[in-house]
Every structure is written in C-alpha cells, then in structure tokens.
Design an enzyme around this catalytic site. Structure first.
Site, PDB file in Angstrom:
ATOM      1  N   TYR A 432       0.827  -1.197   0.000  1.00 48.98           N
ATOM      2  CA  TYR A 432       0.000   0.000   0.000  1.00 48.98           C
ATOM      3  C   TYR A 432       0.865   1.252   0.000  1.00 48.98           C
ATOM      4  O   TYR A 432       1.839   1.347   0.744  1.00 48.98           O
ATOM      5  CB  TYR A 432      -0.915   0.007   1.239  1.00 48.98           C
ATOM      6  CG  TYR A 432      -1.823  -1.200   1.336  1.00 48.98           C
ATOM      7  CD1 TYR A 432      -2.958  -1.291   0.552  1.00 48.98           C
ATOM      8  CD2 TYR A 432      -1.523  -2.241   2.200  1.00 48.98           C
ATOM      9  CE1 TYR A 432      -3.794  -2.394   0.634  1.00 48.98           C
ATOM     10  CE2 TYR A 432      -2.347  -3.356   2.279  1.00 48.98           C
ATOM     11  CZ  TYR A 432      -3.476  -3.416   1.493  1.00 48.98           C
ATOM     12  OH  TYR A 432      -4.299  -4.521   1.573  1.00 48.98           O
ATOM     13  N   ASN A 465     -12.471  -7.206   0.345  1.00 49.59           N
ATOM     14  CA  ASN A 465     -11.766  -5.936   0.492  1.00 49.59           C
ATOM     15  C   ASN A 465     -10.635  -6.060   1.490  1.00 49.59           C
ATOM     16  O   ASN A 465     -10.630  -6.952   2.355  1.00 49.59           O
ATOM     17  CB  ASN A 465     -12.726  -4.817   0.919  1.00 49.59           C
ATOM     18  CG  ASN A 465     -13.174  -4.942   2.360  1.00 49.59           C
ATOM     19  OD1 ASN A 465     -14.115  -5.664   2.661  1.00 49.59           O
ATOM     20  ND2 ASN A 465     -12.505  -4.249   3.270  1.00 49.59           N
ATOM     21  N   CYS A 466      -9.652  -5.192   1.360  1.00 46.68           N
ATOM     22  CA  CYS A 466      -8.595  -5.069   2.353  1.00 46.68           C
ATOM     23  C   CYS A 466      -8.744  -3.693   2.990  1.00 46.68           C
ATOM     24  O   CYS A 466      -9.851  -3.157   3.045  1.00 46.68           O
ATOM     25  CB  CYS A 466      -7.225  -5.268   1.706  1.00 46.68           C
ATOM     26  SG  CYS A 466      -6.942  -4.184   0.286  1.00 46.68           S
ATOM     27  N   ILE A 467      -7.672  -3.078   3.424  1.00 43.88           N
ATOM     28  CA  ILE A 467      -7.821  -1.831   4.164  1.00 43.88           C
ATOM     29  C   ILE A 467      -8.139  -0.641   3.262  1.00 43.88           C
ATOM     30  O   ILE A 467      -8.719   0.350   3.725  1.00 43.88           O
ATOM     31  CB  ILE A 467      -6.553  -1.531   4.997  1.00 43.88           C
ATOM     32  CG1 ILE A 467      -5.317  -1.421   4.100  1.00 43.88           C
ATOM     33  CG2 ILE A 467      -6.374  -2.578   6.073  1.00 43.88           C
ATOM     34  CD1 ILE A 467      -4.076  -0.968   4.859  1.00 43.88           C
TER      35      ILE A 467
END
Length: 522
Positions: A432, A465-467
């Site tokens: 990210y 979903n992730c963060i």
C-alpha cells in the site's frame, strides 16, 4: 440495479467448504497434541518403550492428550459456529453466537425427547446406543453432521431475519437480536424431529453389521468402506462398536471362555500369548494402514503441488501437521476434512480405497491388531511382534496406495478446479502506498454506477476488500471501464490478471463493500 446477483448452488458449496478451514486448521494442530499424548501414555507403548513410563513424561503426555482432545470433543459446535460466521455477509458475530445457541438448544431438545420417551442409554452403553455427551447433555451422537445441520439452519435464519422490524411494542427484539431468538425456536423443533428419524439409520447400520459377518473375504471391505462413509455423520461409532465388541466381529474360544468381537479377541490372544487370529485383525489396525500411513499423506502432497506456487508456503504447516497426525497416530480428520465437503468424488474414492485396504491386508497374510492404524500401531503391533505379522507387506501395499492416491487427487483437483487449500481465488500480496492509505473521497460513492463500470452484476463473481481496496474476481477483467471508475472517485484500478481486479477506494472501502454486497446479494 435491476438484477441482484444470485449465488449458484456450486458457489454456495465452495463457500461452505471455505468456512470449514477455521475449525480444520485448529483440528490439525490439536490432532498432533492428542495423537502424541495419547499414544505415548498408552500401556502398550510403555510396555514396548519402558523409558516413557517416567512420571514427569507421563504427566506431560496426559496434559497434551487432555488439551488436544478439545477440538475433537467440540468439533461439531465449532462447525455450528464457523458455518454461519463464514457464510453471512453482515453481523458475523451474531451469526456465530446464534450457531452456538442453536446447536446447544437442538441437543437439549433431543435430550428432552429421549428422556420423555425413556430412551436414554446407560452411561456405559452410550456408543453402542448411538448416543453421546454434548456439554453434559446426553444426546444422539451425530458427529459433525449435527454441527453442520445447526450451522446451515442458522445461516438461513440469519439471512432471512437479521433486518426484521417487529411492531413497536416488540421493537427491542428487532434486527439482529431476533436472530438467536428465532434460532432457539426453530432448532428446538428440529431437536424433536431428529430422534424420530435417526433410528432409521441405526437399523441400516445393524443390517450392515450382519452383512459384514456373512460376506467372507468381502466383509473387511464392507467394514472399512462403511466406517469411512459413516464418519461425517457420526454413525461410524455404532458400526465400529458392533464389529469390535459383538458377534458381528467374530467369536473365539480362548482359555475356555467364549470371546465376541474382533478387538476383544485380539486383546485376549495378546494377553494369553497365543497366536494372533487373522480373522480378528482383519477388522483392526492393519486395514487402515495403507490409507492412513501412505494414502492420505499422498493426498496432502497432491494438494500441496496443486496449490498455486505463491500459496504453498501458506498451507505447508497445515498439511504437515495433518500428515503427522494421520500417519503417526491415525487421526485422519485434519486431512479428510480438507476435501470431504469440496469433492464427493474424492471422498467416495477415499472410502473405496480404505475398504480395499481392509480387504487386501488379510489376503496377503498381514496380522496386525489394535485400533488406530498409524505408525505407532505399525511399530508396536507389527514390527515388534515379529515376522509372523508380515509387516513388510504394509510397506509394499502402501507404496501402491501412495502412488494411486497422489495421481487421483492431483488429477481430480486440477481437472475440476477444486478449491483445496492454496487454490482459492486470491489476489497478490499488496504493497500500500501512503497516498491510498490516507485517501478519502469527498462525498459518497455511486456504487450502482461502479457496478456498471465493472461490467455489471453478472460479471462479478467474488467481492472482498482489504484496508483500502476492493478485491474483485470477475468473469472478464478486460471489460472493466477503468476511466469510469476513476471518474466515480477511485484513486486507481489494478489488474492482476484476466480475472483479478483491485479498485483503490481508500478509507471508505468498508462502506463501499457493504453497499456492493447489499446490491449484489441481498
């Protein structure tokens, strides 16, 4: 949105199989503790290896056995909680809580029926009567099937009622609070129905026991295959008890006493120092050994090789612990539950191969008794008893089993794209950026238009979903309108392959995911 996405029958069972991974992972670890602890604290093991009788070692082994037994004692309730936890899309904690409530009440209701009809078995005859204990409640022994029944019913009740609005006078019980309430009522009724229909299965098993005794060389095959086939339903205990302790497992005159049951005969002969009867051991450990020591480890190896290379390191520990529990101690569930609910074809193959192992061992003259079928039985009751047991034939037959299991499992997994561990549709590990972890779009997202930009609801197979990112599995990733998604507020779109797409949404990803789920699935 005009059409909401429907989950297909196959997709549902793929998802169901995925929910089993949580209890199965724990089962694999606990199986090691239980297997090692119980094996090394057994009298036969101490007699063979006297140094293990050390008091401190025995305390350690008994402690390991006690802790390890947890997962096997409470596996059904773990399934009852894990299934709704994994399948529902919202209010997962309430779903898991309701799974526990429903499973417990179902067994209380069964106990009520048995008590009112004077059907409770004596404590020393529970297994023979097909009964067991759940949280101190004497009930019908249904194995993991009981947990699966409760879990699936709770999932359906949760999906139907978690948003219900009751009249104002009852509004306190609306929404998610209503789920455990309706679960209690429905599972209580189910608990009254189960004792009525369950004896039908017991009658069938009794008939099987009679058939086994009269089937000659095919008797061990019927026993071995039947025992595996009944395992998921918790009914195998009845069949096993009949063959081990009643006339269904044979009879013999030993020191003037008539002994009934394969295991009773074996132990009596062992105690008196008499030649071990091949007719008795035909129903004992030796029949399991080709499958337990060789076949299931080969199945685990096939699942490892069939996994995507980047995921193999993630599943290695799970498979190794399962193999150790299976091959060393004969605790097979950690491996069997990895494919049991994913592929009926592989399960039937496994059932047949187990039955064939039971049939072939006595035909080639193997004479190895006891109950577990792992390496410890092979060492103590095979190799250490002398050459008359023909223990080396286990290795010969086992090598064939290993090759056959590996070939069949790998072929079926790849041909039918089974989602065994490591083959789930996943995306790459994500690095990210600082920009996306702090990105927050002004205003809300137009989720219906985002779905259109993704190719429509019919193009979306999996939403996660992730963060910061929506993680999507699509039928066709190429038709995604990246520019449209960016116009709608996405920071970026990442294509990881033909089917895997990530949409960078930022800190609002959870609310976008929830709205997507609502539009696609509710």
């Amino acid at each position: 949105m005009k059409n909401k996405k429907k989950v297909s029958f196959w997709e549902f069972f793929q998802g169901l199989g995925k929910t089993f991974m949580l209890p199965v992972a724990l089962l694999a670890f606990m199986g090691l503790l239980l297997g090692i602890g119980s094996s090394f604290s057994g009298e036969s093991t101490i007699d063979a290896l006297p140094f293990l009788g050390n008091q401190f070692l025995q305390i350690v082994f008994r402690f390991m056995s006690t802790i390890g037994a947890f997962a096997f004692s409470y596996l059904p309730v773990m399934f009852a909680m894990a299934i709704p936890l994994g399948l529902v899309r919202k209010e997962k904690g309430i779903a898991a809580f309701s799974g526990f409530v429903g499973y417990t009440i179902m067994n209380l209701s069964i106990n009520f029926y048995l008590t009112e009809n004077s059907l409770l078995a004596d404590p020393e005859e529970l297994r023979e009567a097909g009964q067991g204990m759940v949280f101190g409640i004497q009930t019908i022994e249904m194995g993991v099937l009981g947990g699966i029944i409760a879990g699936l019913l709770v999932y359906q009740l949760h999906k139907r009622f978690y948003t219900i609005q009751l009249p104002d006078s009852l509004s306190f019980f609306s929404g998610v609070r209503f789920v455990p309430i309706i679960t209690s009522l429905v599972l209580a009724v189910v608990g009254l129905i189960i004792p009525i229909i369950w004896p039908i299965f017991a009658v069938v098993i009794t008939g099987i026991g009679t058939l086994i005794q009269s089937a000659g060389v095919f008797g061990p095959f019927l026993f071995g295959a039947g025992e595996r086939l009944l395992l998921p339903f918790g009914l195998h205990h009845i069949l096993v008890a009949m063959v081990r302790f009643t006339e269904a497992g044979g009879s013999a005159i030993i020191e003037g006493n008539q002994i009934f049951g394969a295991l009773n005969i074996f132990y009596a002969e062992l105690q008196q120092g008499l030649p071990i009867s091949g007719d008795a051991t035909a129903f004992l450990s030796q029949g399991k050994m080709p499958t337990f020591i060789f076949g299931l480890p080969a199945a685990a190896l096939a699942m490892y090789h069939a996994a995507t290379p980047k995921n193999r390191h993630k599943i290695k520990g799970l498979l190794i612990s399962g193999v150790v529990a299976t091959a060393v101690t004969g605790i097979t569930e950690p491996i069997e539950f990895l494919f049991l609910f994913i592929s009926p074809l592989l399960w039937i193959f496994h059932v047949i191969m187990t039955g064939l192992g039971f049939m072939i061992m006595p035909l080639v003259g193997v004479v190895i008794g006891n109950t577990d079928g792992g390496l410890l039985d092979f060492l103590i009751f095979g190799i250490m008893q002398g050459n008359y047991t023909r223990w080396w034939m286990v290795i010969v037959i086992g090598a064939i089993w290993f090759a056959f299991y590996y070939f069949v499992f790998k072929t079926v997994i790849l041909k039918f794209d089974l989602k065994t561990p490591g083959r789930e549709k996943v995306t790459d590990e994500t690095e990210y950026t600082e920009e996306e972890t702090h990105y927050k779009k002004k205003g809300s997202y137009n989720v219906p238009e985002m779905i259109d930009a993704l190719g429509g609801a019919q193009n979306i197979e999996v939403v996660d979903n992730c963060i910061t990112r929506l993680r999507l599995v699509l039928k066709q990733g190429a038709i995604v309108d990246d520019n449209k998604l960016k116009e709608l507020g996405a920071l970026g779109v990442v294509h990881l392959g033909e089917n895997n797409v990530q949409v960078i949404v930022g800190t609002k990803v959870t609310s976008v995911r929830n709205e997507l789920d609502s539009l696609l699935y509710d």
